[in-house]
Design an enzyme around this catalytic site. Sequence first.
Site, short mmCIF file in Angstrom:
data_model
loop_
_atom_site.label_atom_id
_atom_site.label_comp_id
_atom_site.label_asym_id
_atom_site.label_seq_id
_atom_site.Cartn_x
_atom_site.Cartn_y
_atom_site.Cartn_z
N LYS A 309 44.37 -68.99 19.08
CA LYS A 309 43.19 -69.75 19.49
C LYS A 309 42.52 -69.04 20.67
O LYS A 309 43.18 -68.35 21.44
CB LYS A 309 43.55 -71.19 19.86
CG LYS A 309 44.49 -71.34 21.04
CD LYS A 309 44.78 -72.80 21.34
CE LYS A 309 45.68 -72.94 22.55
NZ LYS A 309 45.08 -72.48 23.82
N LYS A 338 49.90 -73.91 26.06
CA LYS A 338 49.23 -72.64 26.33
C LYS A 338 47.89 -72.88 27.04
O LYS A 338 47.30 -73.95 26.94
CB LYS A 338 48.99 -71.88 25.01
CG LYS A 338 50.28 -71.45 24.31
CD LYS A 338 51.03 -70.39 25.10
CE LYS A 338 52.35 -70.02 24.44
NZ LYS A 338 53.43 -70.97 24.74
N ASP A 339 47.43 -71.83 27.75
CA ASP A 339 46.18 -71.91 28.51
C ASP A 339 44.99 -72.19 27.60
O ASP A 339 45.02 -71.88 26.40
CB ASP A 339 45.93 -70.58 29.25
CG ASP A 339 47.02 -70.25 30.24
OD1 ASP A 339 48.13 -69.88 29.79
OD2 ASP A 339 46.78 -70.35 31.45
N LYS A 340 43.94 -72.73 28.20
CA LYS A 340 42.70 -72.91 27.46
C LYS A 340 41.85 -71.64 27.51
O LYS A 340 41.54 -71.05 26.48
CB LYS A 340 41.89 -74.09 28.02
CG LYS A 340 40.53 -74.25 27.33
CD LYS A 340 39.67 -75.34 27.95
CE LYS A 340 38.31 -75.37 27.25
NZ LYS A 340 37.41 -76.40 27.84
N GLN A 432 47.05 -75.18 35.94
CA GLN A 432 46.62 -75.74 34.65
C GLN A 432 47.49 -76.90 34.20
O GLN A 432 47.08 -77.70 33.36
CB GLN A 432 46.61 -74.65 33.57
CG GLN A 432 47.91 -73.90 33.36
CD GLN A 432 48.01 -72.65 34.19
OE1 GLN A 432 47.80 -72.68 35.40
NE2 GLN A 432 48.34 -71.53 33.56
#
Length: 701
Positions: A309, A338-340, A432
């Site tokens: 993604k 997971k990070d954006k 985050q």
Amino acid sequence: MEEDTDYRIRFSSLCFFNDHVGFHGTIKSSPSDFIVIEIDEQGQLVNKTIDEPIFKISEIQLEPNNFPKKPKLDLQNLSLEDGRNQEVHTLIKYTDGDQNHQSGSEKEDTIVDGTSKCEEKADVLSSFLDEKTHELLNNFACDVREKWLSKTELIGLPPEFSIGRILDKNQRASLHSAIRQKFPFLITVGKNSEIVVKPNLEYKELCHLVSEEEAFDFFKYLDAKKENSKFTFKPDTNKDHRKAVHHFVNKKFGNLVETKSFSEMNCSAGNPNVVVTVRFREKAHKRGKRPLSECQEGKVIYTAFTLRKENLEMFEAIGFLAIKLGVIPSDFSYAGLKDKKAITYQAMVVRKVTPERLKNIEKEIEKKRMNVFNIRSVDDSLRLGQLKGNHFDIVIRNLKKQINDSANLRERIMEAIENVKKKGFVNYYGPQRFGKGRKVHTDQIGLALLKNEMMKAIKLFLTPEDLDDPVNRAKKYFLQTEDAKGTLSLMPEFKVRERALLEALHRFGMTEEGCIQAWFSLPHSMRIFYVHAYTSKIWNEAVSYRLETYGARVVQGDLVCLDEDIDDENFPNSKIHLVTEEEGSANMYAIHQVVLPILGYNIQYPKNKVGQWYHDILSRDGLQTCRFKVPTLKLNVPGCYRQILKHPRNLSYQLMEDHDIDVKTKGSHIGETALSLLISFDLDASCYATVCLKEIMKHDV
């Protein structure tokens, strides 16, 4: 903005472990500057293509462990005082006939048909039960009904009647079905091949709201679980009464069925008759228009894949995939978040979806900056933490020296990287985890949940940012009006979590009970995520206090892990050792062995100033009596331990000159060659690259 200031206060107060000067730079200028690749338990990067064919359904050999151990239906928990060691059988068959069941005398053919079905069930009972047992069962059923009709309250435990042990599994299933269809006001419970019959207390409760005839027909319908069927209560002009029926059905059986109200045709406009209709929630294969053959006759299908993604929040990605595949978000499992703002690769498993089905939506999801590959059948779902770590490829741009630093920039960068490579970094949870840049942080929601402040937690979740966009306009409207239905009409479709909460609030109301039901509309992993955010925030503050108080020395009362091979945060209490005065004086342990507890009900605290600090913080936050269990949301937080220092592995880096970039910033000359740093490294699970970079750069990233 107010939230950015709060973020800076939170993370600038976290201390560093190394004493180098550091440098300035910019990360995440674009998602491609921050690439995260999960490392599986075998140490392999999940973005590597697996040479394995896509299996056809006919080729999948499902082992016994692919079968669900117990059907997770609300009925399982509703009628048992202790459902943990007992098996409740609900009906899985339904006789042919009209699929739409209407209560009362309006539809006499339905009632007559139902009577014949009861006779069929009675024949089944006669074929399996001897005459005496059959008679005793009928007497027990009559006694239960007579007591209810006479409004005699049952004293003590509800009565029960044992059919005896039935060794044949198919016969037991048939008996469970036959008894519950003939006597909907009874339930059947399985105990070690024995069938025990008890009063159905939910049946009695429903009789307070509707006629016994309606309750009788409703529970027959409910136990049959006939696909595509629906049940309609008698017409009702009383809105409050209809609301009470809606509330009862959704509270007791909301995981299984849904309710809606419809106005009857040809009714007077002034005081219309409205009926409450119940129908089973659509199954995954119906919502996603999958063929029934994909269900493999009730066997559970698990499909693993790698998700790529870009600039997309993980839960938003899951919500979109769930819609396209016709399942719910909780059908997805994953090893880590997971990070954006990044390009991320991670392993996932989805239940009830075949590899072919997932393959068919590849083109559709590309529009949302997602790709799926390495699609294959597996035997089970993933669990959080089921990974070795993550690999990072990061570009840091606009490199500059710290203010008033006269040293060479390249030397500063090399010094900083080598220092952290050798000594490690403080193992903080990254920003985050708490919602960087947001007005309300996830840990605030978690604290409200721990304190059982459900309504406050909902309002925090739906607090808008200072932005004028459809999402924040919808949130602002909700806080002003508490109108869930109106907010739903404003909330964009892609906000899956927000809409799930709002739909539940619309159904159950903005009450304490309604808010509890709203939280249940989110998967367990999402609910526990907020609580973990709070415990993570406290851990961050604790490790800062520990390092400020004692520095790199291991002192009396510290907690150390005696087994360095155990995965981070999975240290059992047996591996945790309390440092004695003699051991502290003799410097027997190194700082990288020190761990601190993450709050929970099964941890021990340090026996020094840090331990007292924990107790003071719990008092500050109103949790001095907290048991770290939220029964209303089925949340248990046992706690664990986390190492205070970590080291990056396989670290490599390269400085790159951006000759074509004009840099026009304070302290630099126009046309000066800009430097970028390409850095790669591996981190253990639950470690944050942004935290490692902050230690290297000595600067907020």
